[in-house]
Design an enzyme around this catalytic site. Structure first.
Site, PDB file in Angstrom:
ATOM      1  N   ARG A  63     -39.909  23.250  -8.090  1.00  9.57           N
ATOM      2  CA  ARG A  63     -38.916  24.162  -7.901  1.00  9.57           C
ATOM      3  C   ARG A  63     -39.445  25.472  -8.068  1.00  9.57           C
ATOM      4  O   ARG A  63     -40.507  25.827  -8.564  1.00  9.57           O
ATOM      5  CB  ARG A  63     -37.853  24.112  -9.112  1.00  9.57           C
ATOM      6  CG  ARG A  63     -37.010  22.979  -9.044  1.00  9.57           C
ATOM      7  CD  ARG A  63     -36.129  22.677 -10.161  1.00  9.57           C
ATOM      8  NE  ARG A  63     -36.665  22.300 -11.429  1.00  9.57           N
ATOM      9  CZ  ARG A  63     -36.181  22.057 -12.642  1.00  9.57           C
ATOM     10  NH1 ARG A  63     -34.928  22.321 -12.668  1.00  9.57           N
ATOM     11  NH2 ARG A  63     -36.873  21.548 -13.380  1.00  9.57           N
ATOM     12  N   ASP A  65     -38.504  29.925  -8.535  1.00  6.03           N
ATOM     13  CA  ASP A  65     -37.723  31.005  -8.953  1.00  6.03           C
ATOM     14  C   ASP A  65     -36.846  31.800  -7.845  1.00  6.03           C
ATOM     15  O   ASP A  65     -37.473  31.567  -6.674  1.00  6.03           O
ATOM     16  CB  ASP A  65     -38.301  31.897  -9.849  1.00  6.03           C
ATOM     17  CG  ASP A  65     -38.784  31.311 -11.099  1.00  6.03           C
ATOM     18  OD1 ASP A  65     -38.518  30.235 -11.321  1.00  6.03           O
ATOM     19  OD2 ASP A  65     -39.491  31.947 -11.634  1.00  6.03           O
ATOM     20  N   ARG A 210     -45.563  34.566 -13.271  1.00  4.65           N
ATOM     21  CA  ARG A 210     -44.904  35.983 -13.470  1.00  4.65           C
ATOM     22  C   ARG A 210     -45.289  36.749 -14.706  1.00  4.65           C
ATOM     23  O   ARG A 210     -45.832  37.760 -14.624  1.00  4.65           O
ATOM     24  CB  ARG A 210     -43.536  35.939 -12.905  1.00  4.65           C
ATOM     25  CG  ARG A 210     -43.331  35.601 -11.471  1.00  4.65           C
ATOM     26  CD  ARG A 210     -41.847  35.223 -11.200  1.00  4.65           C
ATOM     27  NE  ARG A 210     -41.192  36.720 -11.300  1.00  4.65           N
ATOM     28  CZ  ARG A 210     -39.794  36.649 -11.450  1.00  4.65           C
ATOM     29  NH1 ARG A 210     -39.201  35.574 -11.388  1.00  4.65           N
ATOM     30  NH2 ARG A 210     -39.165  37.841 -11.628  1.00  4.65           N
TER      31      ARG A 210
END
Length: 311
Positions: A63, A65, A210
């Site tokens: 997946r 973001d 991140r």
């Protein structure tokens, strides 16, 4: 290897299919289908369903973001109708929005699973390091106007290689049952105005990359020394961590599988880094129990023992 492969239009494909999907994630809530926002998964399933004439459900290697891009997201599905390779690729692309595209499709065995057979995932985070704001690259890089020391960033990042508790780099809302992940490598290199953070691991926590990049930029600016990442890692406390880097600079560039699946090799993205010349699958994977386990693990067993990985 040629990038231009003729697509067969005469032989309908049957059985499980794998495909690679590229997308600009700017307008999506991420890969996973959600009721309240546009997702890449929902757009792809709608396009495939139109080609098949029946509902299609896809399973992805990981997946992403909201706002994150992908150049080699591997998915698989069991088609409800037989269509040729050309019909699947061209037909699906004709029904997709312009910011999503299928790159290739091929038959795989019924025991292939895009998520549970993936041995590693790889991302690249692209920083544009120059005084003026980006124009042509504005949707797929993160702009940093302060000079960055890429060598210091690379040195600071090496403490993260290996298996660690990454609690200091996981989002507060992360749903994974464990903060432990295995980073195979993390590299930081400068290419002119581009500073690229290249990272591969077995899987990633929510916002993990991140958050790592946010801390590395602090080192690159000279605001922290090269031991900063080691101190954050040891704290195991996200509240003591650094800022989260923007989503626009992050690209999901590869999902790695056992060579026996014979998935197509292609240049790693994004295309603005094509000059690096690296193709998927070129780097050897580390010798670790998880990879050997995944290579031999039945899909049904993996689904029952799912760890709820976030990427």
């Amino acid at each position: 290897m040629s990038l231009f492969q003729r697509l067969d239009e005469h032989h309908p494909l049957t059985g499980r299919l794998a495909m690679a999907v590229e997308y600009d994630g700017s307008q999506y809530c991420g890969w996973q289908r959600l009721k309240h926002a546009a997702s890449v998964q929902a757009s792809l399933e709608a396009a495939l369903s139109r080609v098949a004439g029946a509902a299609v459900r896809v399973h992805a290697s990981g997946r992403t973001d909201s706002g994150v891009h992908a150049t080699r997201q591997i998915v698989h599905f069991d088609p409800p109708a037989a269509r040729s390779q050309k019909a699947w690729v061209f037909g699906t692309n004709a029904n997709l929005p312009r910011d999503i595209a299928v790159r290739w499709i091929k038959p795989v065995g019924d025991d292939f699973h895009a998520r549970f057979k993936a041995l590693a995932r790889r991302y690249r985070y692209v920083l544009l390091n120059q005084p003026s704001r980006p124009v042509l690259e504005r949707a797929n890089v993160t702009w940093c106007r302060d000079p960055l020391d890429a060598e210091a960033m690379h040195e600071a990042a090496q403490v993260l290689v290996g298996e660690h508790d990454f609690s200091s780099f996981r989002a507060a809302g992360c749903q994974s049952k464990t903060p432990w992940r295995h980073l195979h490598f993390i590299e930081v290199h400068r290419h002119g105005p581009l500073v690229v953070v290249d990272v591969q691991g077995n899987a990633f926590l929510h916002h993990m990359i991140r958050n790592i990049v946010g801390a590395l930029v602090t080192v690159g600016r000279g605001e922290q020394d090269t031991d900063y990442l080691a101190r954050l890692l040891a704290l195991r406390d996200r509240t003591r961590g650094d800022v989260t880097a923007p989503a626009c600079g992050l690209h999901f560039v590869d999902s790695l599988y056992d060579p026996g699946w014979a998935l197509p090799r292609e240049p790693l993205g994004p295309n603005l880094l094509a000059f690096l010349g690296e193709w998927t699958g070129e780097r050897p994977l580390p010798d670790c129990p998880m990879i050997e386990f995944r290579r031999g693990r039945p899909v049904a067993e993996a689904e029952h023992a799912e760890e709820s990985d976030d990427a």
